[in-house]
Each structure stands twice: as C-alpha cells, then as structure tokens.
Design a protein around this motif. Structure first.
Motif, PDB file in Angstrom:
ATOM      1  N   LEU A  35       4.679  50.459  95.033  1.00 34.40           N
ATOM      2  CA  LEU A  35       5.588  50.539  95.650  1.00 34.40           C
ATOM      3  C   LEU A  35       7.359  50.541  95.234  1.00 34.40           C
ATOM      4  O   LEU A  35       7.600  51.550  94.828  1.00 34.40           O
ATOM      5  CB  LEU A  35       4.889  50.960  96.895  1.00 34.40           C
ATOM      6  N   MET A  36       7.105  49.454  94.732  1.00 28.99           N
ATOM      7  CA  MET A  36       8.617  48.767  94.369  1.00 28.99           C
ATOM      8  C   MET A  36       8.842  49.429  92.609  1.00 28.99           C
ATOM      9  O   MET A  36       9.915  49.239  92.337  1.00 28.99           O
ATOM     10  CB  MET A  36       8.375  46.600  94.453  1.00 28.99           C
ATOM     11  N   VAL A  37       7.985  49.738  92.465  1.00 26.70           N
ATOM     12  CA  VAL A  37       8.122  50.390  90.744  1.00 26.70           C
ATOM     13  C   VAL A  37       8.617  51.065  90.961  1.00 26.70           C
ATOM     14  O   VAL A  37       8.855  52.435  90.021  1.00 26.70           O
ATOM     15  CB  VAL A  37       7.153  50.309  89.920  1.00 26.70           C
ATOM     16  N   LEU A  38       8.629  52.246  92.152  1.00 24.40           N
ATOM     17  CA  LEU A  38       8.414  53.797  92.358  1.00 24.40           C
ATOM     18  C   LEU A  38       9.579  54.030  91.951  1.00 24.40           C
ATOM     19  O   LEU A  38      10.359  55.146  91.112  1.00 24.40           O
ATOM     20  CB  LEU A  38       8.356  54.546  93.487  1.00 24.40           C
ATOM     21  N   MET A  88      -1.235  45.105  95.473  1.00 26.08           N
ATOM     22  CA  MET A  88      -0.728  45.426  94.154  1.00 26.08           C
ATOM     23  C   MET A  88      -0.138  46.648  94.425  1.00 26.08           C
ATOM     24  O   MET A  88       0.211  47.232  93.900  1.00 26.08           O
ATOM     25  CB  MET A  88      -2.953  45.679  93.889  1.00 26.08           C
ATOM     26  N   LYS A  89      -1.017  47.284  96.059  1.00 24.78           N
ATOM     27  CA  LYS A  89      -0.274  48.615  95.960  1.00 24.78           C
ATOM     28  C   LYS A  89       1.692  48.018  96.582  1.00 24.78           C
ATOM     29  O   LYS A  89       1.925  49.318  95.959  1.00 24.78           O
ATOM     30  CB  LYS A  89      -1.084  48.677  97.775  1.00 24.78           C
ATOM     31  N   ARG A  90       1.497  47.328  97.280  1.00 19.38           N
ATOM     32  CA  ARG A  90       3.138  47.250  96.958  1.00 19.38           C
ATOM     33  C   ARG A  90       4.061  47.061  96.329  1.00 19.38           C
ATOM     34  O   ARG A  90       4.501  48.009  95.953  1.00 19.38           O
ATOM     35  CB  ARG A  90       3.107  46.064  98.008  1.00 19.38           C
ATOM     36  N   LYS A  91       3.285  46.326  94.889  1.00 18.18           N
ATOM     37  CA  LYS A  91       3.778  46.547  94.211  1.00 18.18           C
ATOM     38  C   LYS A  91       3.942  47.573  93.583  1.00 18.18           C
ATOM     39  O   LYS A  91       5.584  48.330  92.521  1.00 18.18           O
ATOM     40  CB  LYS A  91       3.136  45.347  93.119  1.00 18.18           C
TER      41      LYS A  91
END
Lengths: 341, 322
Positions: free
Chosen positions: B6-9, B1-4
C-alpha cells in the motif's frame, strides 16, 4: 405560490433569452482595444463572449474538432486558405457589411482568398530589414545586403525555416512559396554561403540585440520593427525592392457559427473607421482601413516606414501559402543549413 | 506485506502516470508517422457531395484527418549524415563540458574537504547559491557580459582608449573594435560549464567528505607522501562521486537546447535544438520522438559504460598502500 415561482422562472428565462443575444469571438491575445467591445455591446445590445488564442494552430484545432462554436475568428493568411479548403469557414454576405467600402482594395482578393468571399483583412505586415542608421553606409534597399561582406558578422537572420528560406528563394529569383527541389537547393546553397557572415540566427532576441546595437542589419517582421523603432531612434525599417513576404490576419466566420447575423454586425463594426483607428492605436499593426487612416491622419500614419512601403515593392510582396506535407521539406533544408560547420 | 504494498502505491501511480505513460507515448510517436485517412466520395440523399471515411463516419468537409501508421521511415531519416553529424557534435560538446567540469570541480571539492579549510559550509553555500536563480536568467547575464555591445567589450574599449600601448597591442594582433565572444562553440561550452559545474562539485564533495580520515592517517603513519596517499586512498574512494558527477553533467549537456540557442546564437545547433524544432516550428512530433529515442539510447549506452567502470574500479576492501 409554487405555480407563481415556476412562471417567474419561465418568464425570466424568456426575457433573458430574448435580451441576451450573444456572439462568441475568438481572437489573438492583445489584438483588439477592449474599449471597442464595450462600445459594440452598448450600441447593439449583443453580448460579446471574448476568448483568445496564442497560435493559429490552437485556434484551428478547436474549430476543426467541431466541439466548440465561435462566431468570429481571426486566422492568418495561410490558415484562412487552409480553412477555406477544409470548408471550416463560410462565405460572408457583403450586403450585411456596408463598411467593407473602407477596406483598401489593394488588400482585397489576396491569393489566400482570391475573390474575397470568406475573409476581411484586419491587420497586415511585412518581412523586411531593420537597420541601424548609425552603422550602415547606405539604406539597405536590397536583400543583397544580407550577402554583402561589409556586414560580415554584423547581420542577424531569423531562426525560422519558412521565413528565411522563403527570402532566400526570392533572392535566387524563385517564388516565395516554391517547394520544388531545385529551387530549395539553390536557396540552401545561398544560405550556406551566407552562414559564415551571419552573427546569429535569432527569433525574439532580435529585438534586444538590435536595440542594443549588437548588429547593423537584421531580417525582421514589421511588428518587431515597430517595437524596436519605438525604443531606439537609431533604427529604421525597409522592405527590400525584390519583394518580400506580406502577411495578413483576417476576420472570418466559421461554418458552424451559431449567430451569423451577430457576427456580421461585429465584423461591420470592426470595419468602421473610428473603431479600426482605435484598434490601430492599441495594437500597432498596419491596417487596410482607409477611413481609419483618415481619422488617424495620413501623415502621422505614413510616417512609420512599416505602414507604407512603396507600392511597387508592395506589388512584389506575396503571402505564404499553406504547404501541407511540403512543410517538412523546409525543415529538412533548414536543418541542413544550420548543421553545416 | 500488504501494508508495504500500500505504501508503494503512490510512487507506483506516480511512476506510471509521469514516467511510463510519457515514455510509452514517445515510443509510439517514434515508431509511427502520420498519413491522411482513406475515404470515398459519396453523395448524400439531398444531393450534396460528402466523404465517407475509413471508420464509416460521413462528413461534408474534405477530410483533413490524419491517422498514425507504424513505419520506420523516421529512423531511416535519422541516420542521414545531417542528423548524425549533429549528434556527434552534441556528444563532443557534452564530453568537453564534462571534462572541463571535472578538471575544475575535482580540485574544488578536494579543497573544500581539506582539514585545514575553514567554513566549508559557507563556501559550499556560495557555490550552490547561483543555482537558486533560474538558469535562463544566468545565461542571459552571460550574454550581456559577452555580447559585442556587452560589458566585457565596453571595458576592453575603455582600456584601449585609456592606454595607447594596449590599443597598439590589440591592433597589432588584428583585433577590430569589438571582440566576438559569443555565437560559437566555445561560448556554448562556457555556458554549459557555468550552469553544470556545481552538479560536478556536489557529488564529489559528498563522497570525499565521507572517506574515513583514519585511512589517510594510517597512510601518513606508514610513510606515504600526501600525493601518494591521494592517489592510493582519496582518488579510488572518490571515484563513485566522480562517476555520478560525470553523469549529472553529461546527461543534461547532451540534451540541452536553450544554452546552445542563446550562447551560440543559433549557429551551433545541438541535437536537442533539432528535437525542439520538431515539436515547435515544424510540428513533426513523430520525427521529434524518433530523435529523442536515439538520444535516449546514446545516453543509456553511456551510463551503462560508466557503470562498468564503477564495477571494475571498486576499491578493494583492504587498501594497499605499498
């Protein structure tokens, strides 16, 4: 050794500070012959830091926020007036500008600087009618040409509220700078009446269209007229006898200039006949410098209708005043005119 | 979830800097006007007159500073007949443009997807190719074609000079030496249709191409005539593409200002021209922003309406042919 290095650096600094007297000049783009700057640097040893701007408002913003300091600037008439009013430019000490005698007194004491205390005119121009000699029946000496249905759908007007409404005010017998509602209403009615006869309201496109023979007559600035006449022999220019707008770009020293003495030297240099002649040849705008006109040759200079409108017409020409908030009235009137259908 | 997250950032940053902040600025400019700052005249210790501004700063120059004050006077000005008429005219021209694009574009998309049509990609390419050129350049070309002294008029003149009968025909209809094609509403619409047509063709083409061919075959097997299977199958299934095409044409058409200035010669101003004037000649960013907000509301309402159609008309899962 270390001591020596420090001394050396110090010495270098002192030398460079002493040698490199600098002035910073802020001018319109393409508005001076670059050669003249080199000549000034060679003659006086003053280094010129030269920067350019696109509009009066760009320049004004930089000066008004006080963060950047320039020694010489080239504002247009209404901007000179505004900057004098806001104390952003300083009085010029004419004793240090001996070449001021070269400036034609006709172009001094204009209403934007009534006693010529703050500015030296650099170039000037007019608003007038550019016409195609093969397509008109007579020289359009009057603004009434722009109401003549002989030129129905055959005339171009400027898409510029201040200029076009200003001329309409003159046609209605009002002052070019009127802001009262009655005068603006009369100008508006005139332009609405004219609208069906106007082929198009244009700005830069006027040059292409007139050179291509798209219309017989057009309202233009003299700078554009010069460009068009260079391109086409069919075209000629006249300032109508009712009077018109005359505009100046002037030279001023900002209040926060760092090197006033250097600025004065530069202004004096620009007023010199040979230098003004070089700049005329480079820039192409009409100049107020009599010594330069002598060098160019009065016949050659006056051959261009842009450079020598008759004196009685010139007497009726006025500069635009800075209108502040009233500028909005012009925009409102203009929108009402062009949205009429 | 955290990864996702970050990708939205990057996108989130992009959206904030280039969408939210400018929108916020326009909204702020739209609801404010400029007023001169209040000040008191004072005398400095050395006797020079000076001015103390509201915020306490002291300056010797006469105050020129302005401050933004929240006010709705621009909205009041906006609903004056002058501006409303311009808005209505812009809407009218944009709707006409959209309609013409649809009438021209739909058949093109249909033909391109036809099963007997050879080299559809090549033709599609030819439609897209002009879009690779700057649209200003393309508009200027139209001007040199349609001008009084333009190509079309010179051809007509040549033809009239060569064939007296044609000349008589023109003269009998009261046509002068030159036909004025430019500088009117029709010229503006022509310019827009030309520039936006491919925005209509592309989405319709994509959608029709994806329609399951077996549906059409089934329709044919069950005895539907080609026109009937078009009305019952192709048309409803292509509707999303049509709606997208309408949006892609209408939105730029209602906000354009360059085409109307060039093709209409400044005689057919649209709301976009007036907004552009506010940011240019009249330098009244506040009123310009208010007008922009008005146009945004109109466009939003329009797109909301379209979405409603989209929902209502969504083709049922089972296709009824009879």
């Amino acid at each position: 050794m270390k001591k020596f290095a420090v001394l050396f650096v110090l010495a270098l600094c002192i030398v460079s500070c002493a040698v490199a007297e600098k002035i910073s000049v802020y001018n319109w783009g393409d508005y001076i012959d670059p050669e003249t700057i080199k000549m000034f640097e060679a003659e006086t040893g003053i280094e010129v830091e030269y920067m350019v701007y696109e509009t009066n408002e760009d320049m004004y913003a930089k000066i008004a926020n006080g963060k950047s300091s320039y020694d010489v600037i080239f504002p247009s008439d209404y901007m000179v007036e505004r900057m004098i009013h806001e104390k952003l430019v300083q009085e010029i000490n004419w004793e240090n500008i001996p070449n001021i005698v070269n400036i034609d007194s006709r172009f001094m004491n204009e209403s934007y600087d009534p006693e010529s205390r703050y500015s030296v005119p650099y170039t000037w121009g007019t608003m007038g009618i550019l016409y195609n000699t093969g397509m008109v029946k007579e020289v359009p000496h009057s603004w009434d040409t722009m109401m003549d249905d002989t030129y129905n759908m055959d005339m171009l007007m400027l898409n510029s509220p201040r200029d076009t409404i200003g001329i309409a005010l003159v046609m209605c017998g009002y002052d070019l700078n009127s802001t009262d509602d009655e005068a603006l209403e009369a100008a508006k009615q005139l332009l609405i009446k004219q609208k069906p006869m106007v082929l198009a309201y244009v700005v830069d496109e006027v040059k292409d269209k007139m050179i291509g023979g798209e219309a017989s007559v057009a309202m233009v600035w003299s700078g554009d007229a010069t460009f068009c006449m260079d391109e086409s022999d069919e075209l000629d220019y006249v300032v109508p006898e009712e009077g018109s707008n005359i505009f100046f770009d002037a030279i001023c020293i900002p209040s926060n200039a760092k090197n006033v003495a250097g600025a004065e030297k530069f202004i004096d240099f620009l007023c010199r006949g040979d230098i003004a002649a070089m700049n005329y040849n480079y820039v192409g705008y009409a100049i107020p410098n009599t010594a330069a006109i002598e060098i160019i040759g009065a016949d050659e200079y006056n051959a261009s209708p842009v450079n020598n409108p008759p004196q009685e017409v010139l007497d009726k020409c006025q500069v635009f005043k800075y209108l502040g908030e009233d500028t909005k009235k012009y925009d409102q009137v203009w929108t009402e005119i062009i949205s009429e259908y | 979830m955290k990864r996702k997250g970050l990708m939205v950032l990057p996108f989130a940053l992009w959206a904030i800097i280039f969408i939210l902040v400018p929108l916020g600025l326009i909204a702020w400019y739209g609801i404010t006007v400029e007023e001169p700052v209040a000040y008191t005249e004072i005398t400095l210790e050395d006797g020079t007159p000076a001015f103390r501004l509201e915020d306490g700063t002291v300056q010797t120059q006469e105050p020129w500073q302005k401050k933004a004050v929240i006010s709705f006077q621009n909205f009041k000005r906006m609903v004056e007949p002058t501006y409303l008429r311009l808005l209505i005219r812009s809407l009218k021209i944009a709707l006409l443009t959209t309609l013409i694009c649809l009438i021209l574009g739909y058949p093109v998309a249909l033909i391109l997807t036809g099963k007997d049509f050879k080299h559809p990609t090549l033709w599609l390419m030819l439609i897209i190719l002009p879009m690779w050129m700057n649209f200003l350049l393309r508009t200027y070309s139209w001007m040199s074609i349609l001008e009084n002294s333009g190509i079309l008029n010179s051809w007509i003149t040549a033809l009239r000079n060569a064939v007296p009968a044609i000349d008589q025909w023109f003269t009998a209809r009261g046509v002068g030496n030159k036909i004025i094609f430019l500088y009117n509403e029709n010229a503006v619409i022509l310019g827009m249709v030309y520039n936006y047509l491919s925005f209509m063709i592309m989405p319709i083409y994509t959608v029709i191409e994806k329609i399951d061919k077996s549906l059409l075959e089934a329709a044919a097997d069950l005895g539907a005539s080609p026109s009937k299977s078009f009305i019952r199958v192709t048309l409803p299934y292509s509707l999303p593409g049509v709606l997208e095409g309408i949006t892609m044409v209408f939105v730029p058409a209602v906000t354009t200002f360059v085409i109307s200035q060039l093709m209409g010669g400044g005689k057919v101003p649209l709301i976009g021209d007036i907004i552009q004037n506010q940011f240019g000649k009249s330098s009244d960013w506040h009123f310009g922003s208010s007008l922009s907000l008005l146009v945004m509301v109109v466009v939003l309402a329009f797109m909301g309406g379209l979405q409603q159609i989209d929902k209502d008309e969504e083709p049922q899962k089972e296709v009824r042919i009879f």
